[in-house]
Design a protein around this motif. Structure first.
Motif, PDB file in Angstrom:
ATOM      1  N   HIS A   1     -11.487 135.298 -29.940  1.00  0.00           N
ATOM      2  CA  HIS A   1     -11.198 135.224 -28.961  1.00  0.00           C
ATOM      3  C   HIS A   1     -11.918 133.221 -28.442  1.00  0.00           C
ATOM      4  N   SER A   2     -13.114 133.433 -28.971  1.00  0.00           N
ATOM      5  CA  SER A   2     -14.015 131.902 -28.875  1.00  0.00           C
ATOM      6  C   SER A   2     -13.363 130.952 -29.203  1.00  0.00           C
ATOM      7  N   LYS A   3     -12.666 130.911 -30.095  1.00  0.00           N
ATOM      8  CA  LYS A   3     -12.332 129.751 -31.250  1.00  0.00           C
ATOM      9  C   LYS A   3     -10.712 129.742 -30.636  1.00  0.00           C
ATOM     10  N   LEU A   4      -9.881 130.828 -29.799  1.00  0.00           N
ATOM     11  CA  LEU A   4      -9.163 130.229 -29.336  1.00  0.00           C
ATOM     12  C   LEU A   4      -8.994 129.424 -28.167  1.00  0.00           C
ATOM     13  N   SER A   5     -10.346 130.372 -27.614  1.00  0.00           N
ATOM     14  CA  SER A   5     -10.343 129.438 -26.071  1.00  0.00           C
ATOM     15  C   SER A   5     -10.745 128.325 -25.854  1.00  0.00           C
ATOM     16  N   GLN A   6     -12.008 127.895 -27.196  1.00  0.00           N
ATOM     17  CA  GLN A   6     -11.765 126.308 -27.314  1.00  0.00           C
ATOM     18  C   GLN A   6     -10.556 125.685 -28.036  1.00  0.00           C
ATOM     19  N   ASP A   7     -10.158 126.259 -28.288  1.00  0.00           N
ATOM     20  CA  ASP A   7      -9.088 125.614 -29.560  1.00  0.00           C
ATOM     21  C   ASP A   7      -7.950 125.259 -27.974  1.00  0.00           C
ATOM     22  N   LEU A   8      -7.715 126.216 -27.192  1.00  0.00           N
ATOM     23  CA  LEU A   8      -6.965 125.702 -25.218  1.00  0.00           C
ATOM     24  C   LEU A   8      -7.769 124.859 -25.058  1.00  0.00           C
ATOM     25  N   SER A   9      -9.443 124.841 -24.884  1.00  0.00           N
ATOM     26  CA  SER A   9      -9.586 124.154 -23.985  1.00  0.00           C
ATOM     27  C   SER A   9      -9.314 122.322 -24.346  1.00  0.00           C
ATOM     28  N   THR A  10      -9.821 122.647 -25.678  1.00  0.00           N
ATOM     29  CA  THR A  10      -9.771 120.748 -26.354  1.00  0.00           C
ATOM     30  C   THR A  10      -8.239 120.158 -26.338  1.00  0.00           C
ATOM     31  N   PHE A  11      -6.977 121.111 -26.400  1.00  0.00           N
ATOM     32  CA  PHE A  11      -5.867 121.041 -26.093  1.00  0.00           C
ATOM     33  C   PHE A  11      -5.541 120.195 -24.402  1.00  0.00           C
ATOM     34  N   ALA A  12      -5.477 121.117 -23.404  1.00  0.00           N
ATOM     35  CA  ALA A  12      -5.980 120.640 -22.089  1.00  0.00           C
ATOM     36  C   ALA A  12      -7.191 119.414 -21.724  1.00  0.00           C
ATOM     37  N   ALA A  13      -8.076 119.668 -22.094  1.00  0.00           N
ATOM     38  CA  ALA A  13      -9.195 118.284 -21.733  1.00  0.00           C
ATOM     39  C   ALA A  13      -7.921 116.973 -22.379  1.00  0.00           C
ATOM     40  N   THR A  14      -6.832 116.967 -22.974  1.00  0.00           N
ATOM     41  CA  THR A  14      -6.279 115.510 -23.372  1.00  0.00           C
ATOM     42  C   THR A  14      -5.251 115.555 -22.432  1.00  0.00           C
ATOM     43  N   LEU A  15      -4.768 116.220 -21.415  1.00  0.00           N
ATOM     44  CA  LEU A  15      -3.180 116.685 -21.173  1.00  0.00           C
ATOM     45  C   LEU A  15      -3.722 115.351 -19.454  1.00  0.00           C
ATOM     46  N   PRO A  16      -5.012 115.681 -18.738  1.00  0.00           N
ATOM     47  CA  PRO A  16      -4.641 114.173 -18.040  1.00  0.00           C
ATOM     48  C   PRO A  16      -3.894 112.899 -17.998  1.00  0.00           C
ATOM     49  N   ASP A  17      -4.957 112.629 -19.325  1.00  0.00           N
ATOM     50  CA  ASP A  17      -4.800 111.047 -19.970  1.00  0.00           C
ATOM     51  C   ASP A  17      -3.497 110.760 -19.888  1.00  0.00           C
ATOM     52  N   GLU A  18      -2.849 112.068 -20.685  1.00  0.00           N
ATOM     53  CA  GLU A  18      -1.948 111.850 -21.578  1.00  0.00           C
ATOM     54  C   GLU A  18      -0.690 111.999 -20.204  1.00  0.00           C
ATOM     55  N   ILE A  19      -0.731 112.938 -19.146  1.00  0.00           N
ATOM     56  CA  ILE A  19       0.216 112.940 -18.328  1.00  0.00           C
ATOM     57  C   ILE A  19       0.070 111.419 -17.170  1.00  0.00           C
ATOM     58  N   LYS A  20      -0.487 111.184 -16.909  1.00  0.00           N
ATOM     59  CA  LYS A  20      -1.191 109.631 -16.965  1.00  0.00           C
ATOM     60  C   LYS A  20      -0.496 108.986 -16.966  1.00  0.00           C
ATOM     61  N   LYS A  21      -0.794 108.476 -18.785  1.00  0.00           N
ATOM     62  CA  LYS A  21       0.493 107.151 -19.727  1.00  0.00           C
ATOM     63  C   LYS A  21       1.546 107.828 -19.174  1.00  0.00           C
ATOM     64  N   GLN A  22       2.555 109.069 -18.836  1.00  0.00           N
ATOM     65  CA  GLN A  22       3.459 109.308 -18.414  1.00  0.00           C
ATOM     66  C   GLN A  22       3.849 108.759 -17.360  1.00  0.00           C
ATOM     67  N   ALA A  23       3.361 107.546 -16.443  1.00  0.00           N
ATOM     68  CA  ALA A  23       3.072 107.386 -15.232  1.00  0.00           C
ATOM     69  C   ALA A  23       3.814 109.695 -14.130  1.00  0.00           C
ATOM     70  N   GLY A  24       2.398 109.470 -14.661  1.00  0.00           N
ATOM     71  CA  GLY A  24       2.659 111.096 -13.859  1.00  0.00           C
ATOM     72  C   GLY A  24       1.011 111.611 -13.156  1.00  0.00           C
TER      73      GLY A  24
END
Length: 417
Positions: A345-368
């Motif tokens: 469960h902790s491993k899945l939580s870390q994978d989700l957190s790592t994935f989500a942490a990249t999204l603000p910058d990725e969305i910004k690159k899309q001008a979003g």
């Protein structure tokens, strides 16, 4: 005996329904994330082991980190009692009140600037704080378990938490004969009515309370409007996002120069620089007009404005629509139910957190604009020219990194809604 601790922090739905500006929506999400991080830090301080959220880098739980925490926290304690639960709850409330104290600094400073009576800042000096103290919903459960029956303990904790949330707390306060909030229609406005009759009412109300026109705001509304004001100029509005497709036809340097030229027009018309919160959205004439009001130079300023915008885009006008994007992981409940121990469960939580942490910058690159990205849940504004391609790629990335697909929706909306 070990205990599984699970808590939920709210309200979530109220913040979504009552948001009237994109920044209101963002701040509500950010505020809940900030409180959840305070809860997670307190769990660690009390000797607990976090399961969710569980970022790889513990510094992501710090107050000013960009990490978006879900509004649920789960952890394991070797020993647990009600005293620890109360300390965790107290940490949540302290985090909320610290945010209000920060907002109050702005109000107090602006009251001094306008030489207003500091004793007449609110209809009742205690009411804003009282409204905010009553805002937070904090529900928790703790279930004892043996190491080999973690899945059963998790199911029991989820069922108990759902039952607790359905057992609502109702508190009825005596009201007063004052207008209600323009945003939720429930809480009383804390802005004294005589302020709306001032000769400089529009400027005073906006400067001190971030209230526009006839808006009546409660203490909770003020918290959302005044929290993290230092970031206001950096937060793209729905109009900024809608303008992105047209702005993308220019080079970055030309985009910057165009915005500077439009802001300079407003400054020359007498609008203070610090009051100009718009950026790319200024290419919409309606947003530019809002600043001019009934200034004597209005017609001449608009003539100059139209020439600048016309020359920049060869007469093309911005499309007034943008996309609201919302998504979450498919079958995540079953995925979690199939986990047989805490480590998985902790491993899945870390994978989700790592994935989500990249999204603000990725969305910004899309001008979003990323409103919220925590765990499997995503809420963002996307421009029309990148929305479909990005949503499709996001699904591919989520499946590759998390092992399941995303389901999401795109709503095309007018930039003023």
């Amino acid at each position: 005996m070990a205990h599984l601790f699970l808590c939920s922090i709210g309200p979530v739905q109220e913040f979504i329904v009552n948001a009237r500006r994109s920044r209101d929506l963002w701040y509500g999400s950010w505020m809940l994330s900030t409180i959840a991080k305070a809860v997670a830090r307190e769990v660690l301080t009390l000797g607990g082991t976090l399961i969710f959220p569980n970022p790889v880098d513990p510094s992501n739980l710090n107050l000013n980190s960009d990490f978006s925490s879900p509004n649920r926290v789960s952890a394991v304690f070797e020993e647990f009692d009600k005293k620890k639960a109360n300390e965790i709850k107290e940490a949540a409330f302290k985090s909320l009140m610290d945010l209000w104290d920060e907002a109050m600094v702005h109000i107090e400073n602006q009251v001094k600037v306008h030489n207003a009576n500091p004793t007449f800042t609110f209809t009742d000096p205690e009411l804003p704080k009282k409204q905010i103290e009553e805002l937070l919903e904090f529900y928790w459960v703790a279930v004892p378990f043996e190491e080999d029956n973690y899945p059963q303990a998790r199911d029991q904790a989820e069922a108990l938490l759902a039952a607790r949330k359905n057992t609502r707390d109702f508190k009825i306060d005596d009201g007063d004969f004052v207008p209600k909030s323009s945003l939720d229609g429930i809480r009383e406005s804390v802005i004294p009515e005589p302020h709306y009759n001032r000769a400089d009412a529009a400027q005073f109300l906006y400067k001190v309370y971030r209230a526009r026109g006839a808006e009546r705001l409660s203490g909770v509304d003020l918290l959302k409007r005044l929290g993290r004001l230092s970031d206001e100029h950096n937060f793209p509005s729905t109009s900024d996002v809608a303008a992105a497709p047209l702005m993308s036809t220019l080079t970055k340097s030309k985009q910057k120069q165009l915005i500077q030229d439009l802001k300079m027009l407003l400054i020359e018309a007498g609008i203070p620089d610090e009051e100009i919160a718009e950026n790319a959205s200024l290419v919409f004439e309606s947003r530019f007009r809002e600043y001019l009001g009934e200034l004597p130079s209005k017609d001449e300023d608009l003539k100059k404005y139209r020439k600048i915008v016309n020359d920049a885009f060869d007469g093309e006008l911005p499309n007034p629509y943008y996309c609201l994007f919302i998504a979450d992981g498919d079958n995540m409940g079953k995925r979690i139910s199939d986990l047989v121990d805490i480590n998985s469960h902790s491993k899945l939580s870390q994978d989700l957190s790592t994935f989500a942490a990249t999204l603000p910058d990725e969305i910004k690159k899309q001008a979003g604009t990323c409103i919220y990205a925590g765990g499997e849940d995503i809420l963002a504004y996307l421009p029309l020219h990148t929305a479909l391609e990005y949503a499709s790629q996001l699904n591919v990335d989520f499946k590759r990194k998390i092992g399941t697909t995303l389901s999401g929706g795109l709503v095309i909306a007018h930039h003023l809604t």
